[in-house]
Design an enzyme around this catalytic site. Structure first.
Site, PDB file in Angstrom:
ATOM      1  N   ASP A  11       6.881   0.449  15.898  1.00 52.39           N
ATOM      2  CA  ASP A  11       7.780   0.306  14.852  1.00 52.39           C
ATOM      3  C   ASP A  11       7.318   1.426  13.900  1.00 52.39           C
ATOM      4  O   ASP A  11       6.003   1.882  13.910  1.00 52.39           O
ATOM      5  CB  ASP A  11       7.221  -1.132  14.302  1.00 52.39           C
ATOM      6  CG  ASP A  11       8.483  -1.634  13.404  1.00 52.39           C
ATOM      7  OD1 ASP A  11       8.937  -2.599  13.627  1.00 52.39           O
ATOM      8  OD2 ASP A  11       8.528  -1.010  12.290  1.00 52.39           O
ATOM      9  N   GLU A  37      15.947 -10.850   3.586  1.00 52.24           N
ATOM     10  CA  GLU A  37      15.844 -11.955   4.203  1.00 52.24           C
ATOM     11  C   GLU A  37      17.346 -12.573   4.483  1.00 52.24           C
ATOM     12  O   GLU A  37      18.178 -12.112   3.647  1.00 52.24           O
ATOM     13  CB  GLU A  37      15.144 -13.059   3.218  1.00 52.24           C
ATOM     14  CG  GLU A  37      15.497 -13.331   1.728  1.00 52.24           C
ATOM     15  CD  GLU A  37      15.012 -12.168   0.785  1.00 52.24           C
ATOM     16  OE1 GLU A  37      14.836 -10.985   1.267  1.00 52.24           O
ATOM     17  OE2 GLU A  37      15.451 -12.537  -0.364  1.00 52.24           O
ATOM     18  N   GLY A  40      18.888  -6.604   7.786  1.00 53.08           N
ATOM     19  CA  GLY A  40      18.637  -7.618   6.840  1.00 53.08           C
ATOM     20  C   GLY A  40      19.892  -8.617   6.766  1.00 53.08           C
ATOM     21  O   GLY A  40      20.900  -8.584   7.577  1.00 53.08           O
ATOM     22  N   ARG A  80      27.984 -21.030   9.139  1.00 57.92           N
ATOM     23  CA  ARG A  80      27.314 -20.162  10.056  1.00 57.92           C
ATOM     24  C   ARG A  80      26.677 -21.105  11.099  1.00 57.92           C
ATOM     25  O   ARG A  80      26.451 -22.140  11.055  1.00 57.92           O
ATOM     26  CB  ARG A  80      26.275 -19.183   9.068  1.00 57.92           C
ATOM     27  CG  ARG A  80      26.492 -18.329   8.500  1.00 57.92           C
ATOM     28  CD  ARG A  80      27.372 -17.127   9.022  1.00 57.92           C
ATOM     29  NE  ARG A  80      27.677 -16.008   7.855  1.00 57.92           N
ATOM     30  CZ  ARG A  80      28.509 -16.086   7.376  1.00 57.92           C
ATOM     31  NH1 ARG A  80      29.702 -16.958   7.379  1.00 57.92           N
ATOM     32  NH2 ARG A  80      28.671 -14.843   6.214  1.00 57.92           N
ATOM     33  N   TYR A 114      26.924  -2.000   9.544  1.00 61.13           N
ATOM     34  CA  TYR A 114      25.895  -2.680  10.489  1.00 61.13           C
ATOM     35  C   TYR A 114      26.954  -2.952  12.077  1.00 61.13           C
ATOM     36  O   TYR A 114      26.251  -2.777  12.868  1.00 61.13           O
ATOM     37  CB  TYR A 114      25.592  -3.777   9.909  1.00 61.13           C
ATOM     38  CG  TYR A 114      24.485  -4.694  10.759  1.00 61.13           C
ATOM     39  CD1 TYR A 114      23.310  -4.342  11.028  1.00 61.13           C
ATOM     40  CD2 TYR A 114      24.995  -6.107  11.156  1.00 61.13           C
ATOM     41  CE1 TYR A 114      22.405  -4.860  11.791  1.00 61.13           C
ATOM     42  CE2 TYR A 114      23.898  -6.599  11.931  1.00 61.13           C
ATOM     43  CZ  TYR A 114      23.040  -6.360  12.065  1.00 61.13           C
ATOM     44  OH  TYR A 114      21.909  -7.043  12.947  1.00 61.13           O
TER      45      TYR A 114
HETATM   46  N1  LIG Z   1      17.515 -11.658  12.701  1.00 63.57           N
HETATM   47  C1  LIG Z   1      18.849 -11.910  13.019  1.00 63.57           C
HETATM   48  O1  LIG Z   1      19.298 -12.949  12.393  1.00 63.57           O
HETATM   49  C2  LIG Z   1      19.656 -10.860  13.853  1.00 63.57           C
HETATM   50  C3  LIG Z   1      20.962 -11.188  14.139  1.00 63.57           C
HETATM   51  C4  LIG Z   1      21.889 -10.137  14.626  1.00 63.57           C
HETATM   52  C5  LIG Z   1      21.178  -9.327  15.324  1.00 63.57           C
HETATM   53  N2  LIG Z   1      19.671  -8.700  14.953  1.00 63.57           N
HETATM   54  C6  LIG Z   1      19.088  -7.616  15.785  1.00 63.57           C
HETATM   55  O2  LIG Z   1      17.762  -7.971  16.185  1.00 63.57           O
HETATM   56  C7  LIG Z   1      16.819  -6.990  16.125  1.00 63.57           C
HETATM   57  C8  LIG Z   1      15.737  -7.380  15.588  1.00 63.57           C
HETATM   58  O3  LIG Z   1      15.850  -7.880  14.097  1.00 63.57           O
HETATM   59  P1  LIG Z   1      14.929  -8.760  13.258  1.00 63.57           P
HETATM   60  O4  LIG Z   1      15.494  -9.863  12.712  1.00 63.57           O
HETATM   61  O5  LIG Z   1      13.690  -8.650  14.070  1.00 63.57           O
HETATM   62  O6  LIG Z   1      14.727  -7.593  12.194  1.00 63.57           O
HETATM   63  P2  LIG Z   1      13.345  -7.023  11.393  1.00 63.57           P
HETATM   64  O7  LIG Z   1      13.860  -6.242  10.227  1.00 63.57           O
HETATM   65  O8  LIG Z   1      12.579  -8.050  11.172  1.00 63.57           O
HETATM   66  O9  LIG Z   1      12.805  -6.076  12.429  1.00 63.57           O
HETATM   67  C9  LIG Z   1      13.283  -4.823  12.869  1.00 63.57           C
HETATM   68  C10 LIG Z   1      12.126  -3.749  12.923  1.00 63.57           C
HETATM   69  O10 LIG Z   1      12.768  -2.534  13.489  1.00 63.57           O
HETATM   70  C11 LIG Z   1      11.855  -1.486  12.653  1.00 63.57           C
HETATM   71  N3  LIG Z   1      12.692  -0.208  12.442  1.00 63.57           N
HETATM   72  C12 LIG Z   1      13.932   0.072  11.925  1.00 63.57           C
HETATM   73  N4  LIG Z   1      14.113   1.363  12.258  1.00 63.57           N
HETATM   74  C13 LIG Z   1      13.174   1.784  13.009  1.00 63.57           C
HETATM   75  C14 LIG Z   1      13.011   3.127  13.573  1.00 63.57           C
HETATM   76  N5  LIG Z   1      13.869   3.965  13.473  1.00 63.57           N
HETATM   77  N6  LIG Z   1      11.921   3.341  14.307  1.00 63.57           N
HETATM   78  C15 LIG Z   1      10.911   2.230  14.346  1.00 63.57           C
HETATM   79  N7  LIG Z   1      11.165   1.174  13.989  1.00 63.57           N
HETATM   80  C16 LIG Z   1      12.146   0.633  13.226  1.00 63.57           C
HETATM   81  C17 LIG Z   1      11.909  -2.106  11.061  1.00 63.57           C
HETATM   82  O11 LIG Z   1      10.826  -1.450  10.645  1.00 63.57           O
HETATM   83  C18 LIG Z   1      11.558  -3.531  11.449  1.00 63.57           C
HETATM   84  O12 LIG Z   1      10.156  -3.832  11.447  1.00 63.57           O
HETATM   85  C19 LIG Z   1      17.885  -6.020  15.223  1.00 63.57           C
HETATM   86  O13 LIG Z   1      18.328  -4.856  16.250  1.00 63.57           O
HETATM   87  C20 LIG Z   1      18.922  -6.418  14.666  1.00 63.57           C
HETATM   88  O14 LIG Z   1      19.991  -5.882  14.238  1.00 63.57           O
HETATM   89  C21 LIG Z   1      18.993  -9.829  14.480  1.00 63.57           C
END
Ligand SMILES: NC(=O)c1ccc[n+]([C@@H]2O[C@H](COP(=O)([O-])OP(=O)(O)OC[C@H]3O[C@@H](n4cnc5c(N)ncnc54)[C@H](O)[C@@H]3O)[C@@H](O)[C@H]2O)c1
Length: 349
Positions: free
Chosen positions: A49, A206, A94, A237, A164
């Site tokens: 990360d 969040e 986010g 949703r 996004y």
């Molecule tokens: N949480 C949801 O509801 C949701 C819904 C749809 C898709 N997603 C996808 O699931 C994945 C994880 O989401 P999440 O909820 O855990 O988000 P999150 O923001 O908690 O975690 C994402 C992590 O990626 C890291 N990151 C971002 N850019 C980076 C880079 N260039 N190098 C290294 N690390 C990097 C951030 O620091 C963060 O810790 C993402 O791809 C997100 O788009 C999540």
């Protein structure tokens, strides 16, 4: 031009000491995924990360943690070295407040998947997972709170969420071509809102369930019986509990029928935001006076997951009832809130 159909060769089952790489592991889903594989007995997990380690939501004992930015190609090669399976969960993302405001940041995540999928391929990884999103779906189909649930074919003709959603759609295509053209097995899940412990609950990134839990906890703490809701509260949703998400990722990644085939990973239990607030109020034993901010970011009017395909292929769908998952999440956020109030350092996840 029609792509050539590849023959799917069976690969060896994953051994407990095969190297699993997880990016975005300082965040919500990536961190929980590292814990999930560790609990399953995998001994070689590498987590990466860009955040400094003290900001990671979870640091899983026995996991190799790397603080590296994987939008940088050289770093991706370092991260993927020796990998058998790669799970790319890194993205700048986010809730609606973030993705409507920071479209450039979201689009720039294209660099992450572009370099990660190439590095995984060069490292000879057997399988590659990409976390896509329901935001990849055509927004024209989501203008009514009583929407028809979205099925996988609804992404095209494309009119994804600006920023996004388009990044996700384009990255999906990269993954598909790494299979069709180069033969690396890639897997793509379109997550529908994930929630649960160790997720972001404050700070601007969040999502609705965590934000509402926090607002209710704050109202109780400050003895201010009001809550402000983004939009008119009629938006709908579905929300998937983190345990279902982890199980789904594992099942999708190990199902050859799903190679290079985007699939919904979400629940089909659709609720309005007003109903979500009522559920949290019930958990907290309180009834708050609601006000609505119609100018706040609110996303599409309605969205739900059509689970016909996942049920057909995996004979399973995410099934944790919202009430059950919310109860655990509310309790966890309350504990974080209290810890922070006492002056302890907590990640915002
Ligand atoms: N949480 C949801 O509801 C949701 C819904 C749809 C898709 N997603 C996808 O699931 C994945 C994880 O989401 P999440 O909820 O855990 O988000 P999150 O923001 O908690 O975690 C994402 C992590 O990626 C890291 N990151 C971002 N850019 C980076 C880079 N260039 N190098 C290294 N690390 C990097 C951030 O620091 C963060 O810790 C993402 O791809 C997100 O788009 C999540």
């Amino acid at each position: 031009m029609q792509e050539q159909k590849r023959i799917v060769e069976k690969d060896a089952p994953l051994k407990k000491d095969d190297l699993i790489v997880i990016t975005g592991a300082g965040g919500f889903i990536g961190g929980n995924l590292a814990l999930y594989f560790r609990k399953k007995g995998f001994t070689c997990i590498r987590a990466a990360d860009k955040k400094p380690l003290y900001e990671w939501y979870l640091q899983v004992p026995g996991v190799e943690n790397l603080c590296l930015d994987v939008s940088n190609e050289t770093n991706c090669h370092r991260v993927c070295e020796g990998a058998v399976e790669v799970y790319n969960l890194a993205a700048d993302m986010g809730g609606m407040g973030f993705i409507e405001r920071f479209r450039v940041e979201c689009l720039r995540s294209i660099l992450v998947n572009t370099h990660m999928v190439e590095a995984a391929y060069k490292a000879g990884a057997r399988r590659y997972f990409f976390s896509s999103s329901a935001c990849a779906y055509n927004t024209d189909l989501q203008k009514d709170p009583n929407v028809r649930a979205l099925k996988e074919s609804d992404a095209y003709p494309a009119m994804a969420e600006r920023g996004y959603g388009w990044e996700k759609l384009m990255s999906e295509m990269f993954c598909q071509e790494y299979w069709h053209e180069r033969g690396m097995k890639t897997f793509i899940a379109r997550f529908h809102n994930v929630y649960g412990p160790h997720g972001t609950w404050d700070g601007g990134r969040e999502k609705a369930p965590a934000a509402i839990c926090r607002k209710v906890i704050e109202a109780l703490d400050k003895q201010d019986p009001r809550i402000n809701i983004w939009g008119d509260g009629h938006q709908t949703r579905s929300f998937m509990y983190i345990d279902d998400c982890l199980k789904g990722i594992d099942m999708i990644m190990h199902c050859d029928e799903l190679i290079a085939t985007p699939i919904n990973l979400g629940t089909s239990e659709m609720v309005s935001i007003n109903k979500l607030v009522s559920k949290v109020e019930k958990l907290a034993g309180v009834k708050l006076k609601r006000s609505y901010d119609l100018d706040a970011p609110k996303g599409v009017a309605g969205r739900n997951s059509d689970n016909t395909f996942i049920k057909q292929v995996l004979k399973w769908e995410p099934n944790t009832p919202l009430d059950k998952g919310l109860a655990v999440t509310y309790k966890w956020i309350k504990a974080q809130y209290e810890k922070r109030k006492k002056g302890h350092r907590v990640g915002i996840g």
